[in-house]
Motif scaffolding. Sequence first.
Motif, PDB file in Angstrom:
ATOM      1  N   ASP A   7     -43.025  64.312  -4.746  1.00 34.37           N
ATOM      2  CA  ASP A   7     -42.936  65.883  -4.630  1.00 34.37           C
ATOM      3  C   ASP A   7     -44.135  65.957  -4.173  1.00 34.37           C
ATOM      4  O   ASP A   7     -45.551  65.688  -3.681  1.00 34.37           O
ATOM      5  CB  ASP A   7     -43.260  65.722  -5.917  1.00 34.37           C
ATOM      6  CG  ASP A   7     -43.651  67.112  -6.378  1.00 34.37           C
ATOM      7  OD1 ASP A   7     -43.770  68.142  -5.524  1.00 34.37           O
ATOM      8  OD2 ASP A   7     -43.612  67.539  -7.792  1.00 34.37           O
ATOM      9  N   ASP A  48     -37.913  62.013  -2.121  1.00 33.83           N
ATOM     10  CA  ASP A  48     -38.217  61.160  -2.839  1.00 33.83           C
ATOM     11  C   ASP A  48     -39.096  61.619  -3.784  1.00 33.83           C
ATOM     12  O   ASP A  48     -40.144  61.328  -4.612  1.00 33.83           O
ATOM     13  CB  ASP A  48     -37.749  59.298  -2.795  1.00 33.83           C
ATOM     14  CG  ASP A  48     -38.973  59.293  -1.383  1.00 33.83           C
ATOM     15  OD1 ASP A  48     -39.572  59.756  -1.018  1.00 33.83           O
ATOM     16  OD2 ASP A  48     -39.687  58.141  -1.595  1.00 33.83           O
ATOM     17  N   THR A  95     -36.787  67.132  -5.113  1.00 37.40           N
ATOM     18  CA  THR A  95     -37.100  65.876  -5.168  1.00 37.40           C
ATOM     19  C   THR A  95     -35.663  65.202  -4.950  1.00 37.40           C
ATOM     20  O   THR A  95     -34.625  65.901  -5.516  1.00 37.40           O
ATOM     21  CB  THR A  95     -37.748  65.779  -6.058  1.00 37.40           C
ATOM     22  OG1 THR A  95     -37.135  66.010  -7.757  1.00 37.40           O
ATOM     23  CG2 THR A  95     -39.172  66.003  -5.980  1.00 37.40           C
TER      24      THR A  95
END
Length: 125
Positions: free
Chosen positions: A85, A83, A100
């Motif tokens: 980067d 979730d 992601t």
Amino acid sequence: MWNVIICDGDEPEREQLMGFVRQYFEEKKKDAQIAGCMDWPELEGMVKQSLPDVVIVAQNSVDGLNTITSARLLSRKIIWFSDLDFGVQAYRLCVPYFSTKPVTYQKMEQALTRFFEVSPWLGKT
């Protein structure tokens, strides 16, 4: 036969990812054994039983990063979804594919296709 492990602490998401991987291998007409686990300790136990061809880690935030760093010996066999980067960390850890969340079938297909392109040492057909 391909041996794939999907590590994701969210059971419904893990089941969805297992379905995506199953669909990918069916479309490629290849046999795959697909298993799921929740976290690094469970993954470690599964890896000791049989070395996987591909490990897909789809854990959120620092949990995913901790699993990736703990699984350093598997780094070239990992596809990582998070979730957050962690692209730079994935690069530094030699993870062949990072993306992601949310994970769609198209993202999974792209990840597996790219993984197999950059991992010719796997040698399976």
